[in-house]
Design a protein around this motif. Structure first.
Motif, PDB file in Angstrom:
ATOM      1  N   SER A   1     -27.683  12.670  34.384  1.00 14.00           N
ATOM      2  CA  SER A   1     -27.825  13.212  32.866  1.00 14.00           C
ATOM      3  C   SER A   1     -26.738  14.639  32.848  1.00 14.00           C
ATOM      4  O   SER A   1     -26.485  14.973  33.426  1.00 14.00           O
ATOM      5  CB  SER A   1     -29.588  14.310  33.405  1.00 14.00           C
ATOM      6  OG  SER A   1     -29.810  14.761  32.157  1.00 14.00           O
TER       7      SER A   1
ATOM      8  N   PHE B   1     -29.332   9.984  30.452  1.00 15.57           N
ATOM      9  CA  PHE B   1     -29.425  10.938  29.163  1.00 15.57           C
ATOM     10  C   PHE B   1     -27.956  11.395  28.607  1.00 15.57           C
ATOM     11  O   PHE B   1     -27.294  11.988  30.191  1.00 15.57           O
ATOM     12  CB  PHE B   1     -30.414  11.742  30.032  1.00 15.57           C
ATOM     13  CG  PHE B   1     -30.948  13.204  29.190  1.00 15.57           C
ATOM     14  CD1 PHE B   1     -32.027  12.764  28.194  1.00 15.57           C
ATOM     15  CD2 PHE B   1     -29.932  14.103  29.156  1.00 15.57           C
ATOM     16  CE1 PHE B   1     -31.712  14.199  27.430  1.00 15.57           C
ATOM     17  CE2 PHE B   1     -30.315  15.038  27.466  1.00 15.57           C
ATOM     18  CZ  PHE B   1     -30.882  15.494  27.172  1.00 15.57           C
TER      19      PHE B   1
ATOM     20  N   ASP C   1     -27.073  14.106  25.674  1.00 13.97           N
ATOM     21  CA  ASP C   1     -26.665  14.984  24.847  1.00 13.97           C
ATOM     22  C   ASP C   1     -25.577  16.160  24.197  1.00 13.97           C
ATOM     23  O   ASP C   1     -25.063  16.625  24.653  1.00 13.97           O
ATOM     24  CB  ASP C   1     -27.957  16.251  24.990  1.00 13.97           C
ATOM     25  CG  ASP C   1     -28.752  16.830  23.877  1.00 13.97           C
ATOM     26  OD1 ASP C   1     -27.634  17.208  22.481  1.00 13.97           O
ATOM     27  OD2 ASP C   1     -30.091  17.276  23.613  1.00 13.97           O
TER      28      ASP C   1
ATOM     29  N   SER D   1     -31.437   7.870  26.662  1.00 10.16           N
ATOM     30  CA  SER D   1     -31.670   8.697  25.021  1.00 10.16           C
ATOM     31  C   SER D   1     -29.623   8.833  24.916  1.00 10.16           C
ATOM     32  O   SER D   1     -29.145  10.064  25.814  1.00 10.16           O
ATOM     33  CB  SER D   1     -32.074  10.128  26.279  1.00 10.16           C
ATOM     34  OG  SER D   1     -32.818  11.047  25.482  1.00 10.16           O
TER      35      SER D   1
ATOM     36  N   ASN E   1     -28.460  12.010  22.145  1.00 10.57           N
ATOM     37  CA  ASN E   1     -28.472  12.644  21.375  1.00 10.57           C
ATOM     38  C   ASN E   1     -27.864  12.773  20.241  1.00 10.57           C
ATOM     39  O   ASN E   1     -26.417  13.231  20.654  1.00 10.57           O
ATOM     40  CB  ASN E   1     -29.450  14.584  22.089  1.00 10.57           C
ATOM     41  CG  ASN E   1     -29.556  14.943  20.998  1.00 10.57           C
ATOM     42  OD1 ASN E   1     -29.359  14.639  19.053  1.00 10.57           O
ATOM     43  ND2 ASN E   1     -29.773  16.040  20.263  1.00 10.57           N
TER      44      ASN E   1
ATOM     45  N   LEU F   1     -31.385   1.744  25.411  1.00 10.29           N
ATOM     46  CA  LEU F   1     -31.999   2.906  25.130  1.00 10.29           C
ATOM     47  C   LEU F   1     -33.133   2.852  23.778  1.00 10.29           C
ATOM     48  O   LEU F   1     -33.694   2.316  23.503  1.00 10.29           O
ATOM     49  CB  LEU F   1     -31.300   3.073  23.242  1.00 10.29           C
ATOM     50  CG  LEU F   1     -29.708   3.830  23.510  1.00 10.29           C
ATOM     51  CD1 LEU F   1     -29.111   3.300  21.978  1.00 10.29           C
ATOM     52  CD2 LEU F   1     -29.791   5.143  23.862  1.00 10.29           C
ATOM     53  N   GLU F   2     -34.125   4.133  24.689  1.00  3.04           N
ATOM     54  CA  GLU F   2     -35.148   4.375  23.994  1.00  3.04           C
ATOM     55  C   GLU F   2     -34.995   5.685  23.289  1.00  3.04           C
ATOM     56  O   GLU F   2     -36.328   5.438  22.136  1.00  3.04           O
ATOM     57  CB  GLU F   2     -36.393   4.709  25.146  1.00  3.04           C
ATOM     58  CG  GLU F   2     -35.939   3.711  26.041  1.00  3.04           C
ATOM     59  CD  GLU F   2     -37.259   4.329  26.910  1.00  3.04           C
ATOM     60  OE1 GLU F   2     -38.156   5.054  27.154  1.00  3.04           O
ATOM     61  OE2 GLU F   2     -36.795   3.761  28.528  1.00  3.04           O
ATOM     62  N   PHE F   3     -34.867   6.240  23.379  1.00  2.00           N
ATOM     63  CA  PHE F   3     -34.536   8.075  22.237  1.00  2.00           C
ATOM     64  C   PHE F   3     -33.174   8.399  21.733  1.00  2.00           C
ATOM     65  O   PHE F   3     -32.053   7.592  22.556  1.00  2.00           O
ATOM     66  CB  PHE F   3     -34.356   9.119  23.141  1.00  2.00           C
ATOM     67  CG  PHE F   3     -34.396  10.402  22.160  1.00  2.00           C
ATOM     68  CD1 PHE F   3     -35.472  11.027  21.605  1.00  2.00           C
ATOM     69  CD2 PHE F   3     -32.785  10.962  22.352  1.00  2.00           C
ATOM     70  CE1 PHE F   3     -35.128  12.587  20.710  1.00  2.00           C
ATOM     71  CE2 PHE F   3     -33.168  11.872  21.101  1.00  2.00           C
ATOM     72  CZ  PHE F   3     -34.179  12.837  20.881  1.00  2.00           C
TER      73      PHE F   3
ATOM     74  N   THR G   1     -38.548   6.305  19.999  1.00  2.00           N
ATOM     75  CA  THR G   1     -37.717   7.916  19.278  1.00  2.00           C
ATOM     76  C   THR G   1     -36.363   7.220  18.596  1.00  2.00           C
ATOM     77  O   THR G   1     -35.668   6.858  19.392  1.00  2.00           O
ATOM     78  CB  THR G   1     -38.117   8.839  20.630  1.00  2.00           C
ATOM     79  OG1 THR G   1     -38.940   8.614  20.569  1.00  2.00           O
ATOM     80  CG2 THR G   1     -37.690   9.985  19.027  1.00  2.00           C
TER      81      THR G   1
END
Length: 360
Positions: free
Chosen positions: A226, A251, A253, A276, A278, A300-302, A329
């Motif tokens: 992450s 993850f 972001d 995830s 972003n 990918l889920e988000f 999402t």
């Protein structure tokens, strides 16, 4: 003649026997199976009966958490708690947004309660803005087994605080220094050199860390799963491309990564285990980069593409082909190149979609 044996009824249990043999075990089972039970309620149970008192105190796992989140007078409360025998093996301390916790409290804990923290694995100092490098030095010197350390939103912590941390705590795998605006490339270097097994790192708004520091982290912390680089707009593709080294990453972001290009995103797409991602306000990204991510990151889920005007329905089609069975999402709000769709139309592309945001 057969001898008759008398069967006299067993004596009835008195109230104390019922407590010891029936009620106390039931209460203990309920307490141990109820993760939502708060610390205050647990302590209140100690006063119900002497039998329950002894039983609860003998169950060490019940006393491994000290949660003073948003408490007043948290510093003094923490010192008092750590002075009690039942907290001699505490594993988790949460002081998030607790009031009145200062360096002096942490120094006193080192002096008076050093042994009580030898088993500590998780320490949350989020929002404790009165704590400086001095307090970090004191508390980390007591926690050789610390694994999770969070000092979110503390502008008094600097590279010196991280130096104390890496010196005293050799086993950290989860580090959150989000909002610590005075940590620089030197701090990043300390983390990179001392935590090769780091699994989670949050650098949100660490504005003094540059490509130099980030590259060191990405080249040495290869176990990261992450990585949060939210609102750090100074990084460039030179650093972003190194993210591809993180083969275990799930993850990521990158919200506000204004310098991230399609070429950088293509390299990042080699992290095939991403769940995830972003990309909010990654304004240089276009269909080319998102399609590469869609084709490679099939778990990918988000996904957030919020505010990216350079993406069109082409990337949505690619995502539908590769990730239709995983994405739950999807945020395409502000993506003016993607046409408006009804919920039914979106579910045809992504049948497992639970949360979606489209531009109005």
């Amino acid at each position: 003649m057969e001898e008759k044996t008398s069967t006299s009824p067993a004596p009835a249990m008195d109230e104390d026997d019922v407590w010891c043999k029936e009620t106390v075990p039931k209460v203990l089972k309920l307490v141990c199976c109820s993760p939502s039970l708060n610390q205050k309620d647990l302590i209140s149970l100690l006063f119900v009966s002497p039998f329950l008192y002894r039983t609860l105190l003998s169950s060490q796992p019940l006393w491994q958490l000290l949660n003073f989140r948003e408490f007043n007078n948290a510093g003094n409360r923490l010192i008092a708690a750590l002075s009690l025998p039942r907290y001699q093996h505490v594993k988790e301390i949460n002081l998030e947004f607790a009031s009145d916790i200062e360096d002096t409290h942490l120094i006193l804990i080192k002096q008076k309660c050093f042994d009580s923290l030898q088993s500590l694995e998780s320490l949350n100092l989020n929002g404790c803005q009165k704590i400086s490098d001095t307090g970090i030095q004191a508390i980390t010197s007591c926690c050789p087994r610390l694994k999770t350390f969070s000092v979110y939103w503390n502008v008094r912590v600097t590279d010196s605080g991280l130096l104390h941390t890496v010196t005293n705590c050799k086993h950290i795998v989860d580090l959150n220094i989000s909002g610590c605006k005075n940590i620089s490339d030197r701090g990043a270097q300390l983390v990179a050199e001392n935590y090769p097994k780091l699994e989670s790192l949050n650098l949100t708004r660490c504005v003094k860390i540059t490509d130099v520091g980030l590259k060191q982290l990405l080249q040495k912390c290869l176990s990261l799963q992450s990585l949060n680089l939210y609102a750090v707009s100074s990084f460039t593709d030179e650093a972003y491309k190194k993210i591809c080294l993180l083969t275990r990453l799930t993850f990521l972001d990158l919200c506000g990564a204004q310098n991230l290009s399609d070429q950088g995103l293509k390299c990042i797409s080699k992290c095939k285990n991403l769940v995830s991602l972003n990309l909010t306000w990654c304004v240089r990204v276009t269909d080319e980069g998102v399609i590469a991510a869609a084709q490679s990151c099939t778990s990918l889920e988000f996904l957030s593409l919020f505010g990216i005007v350079g993406v069109t329905d082409k990337c949505l089609e690619a995502l539908s082909k590769s990730c239709s069975n995983t994405i739950t999402t999807l945020d395409v709000n502000g993506c003016i190149g993607i046409k408006k769709r009804s919920r039914e139309e979106l579910l045809q592309l992504f049948p497992y979609l639970k949360c979606f945001k489209v531009h109005s």
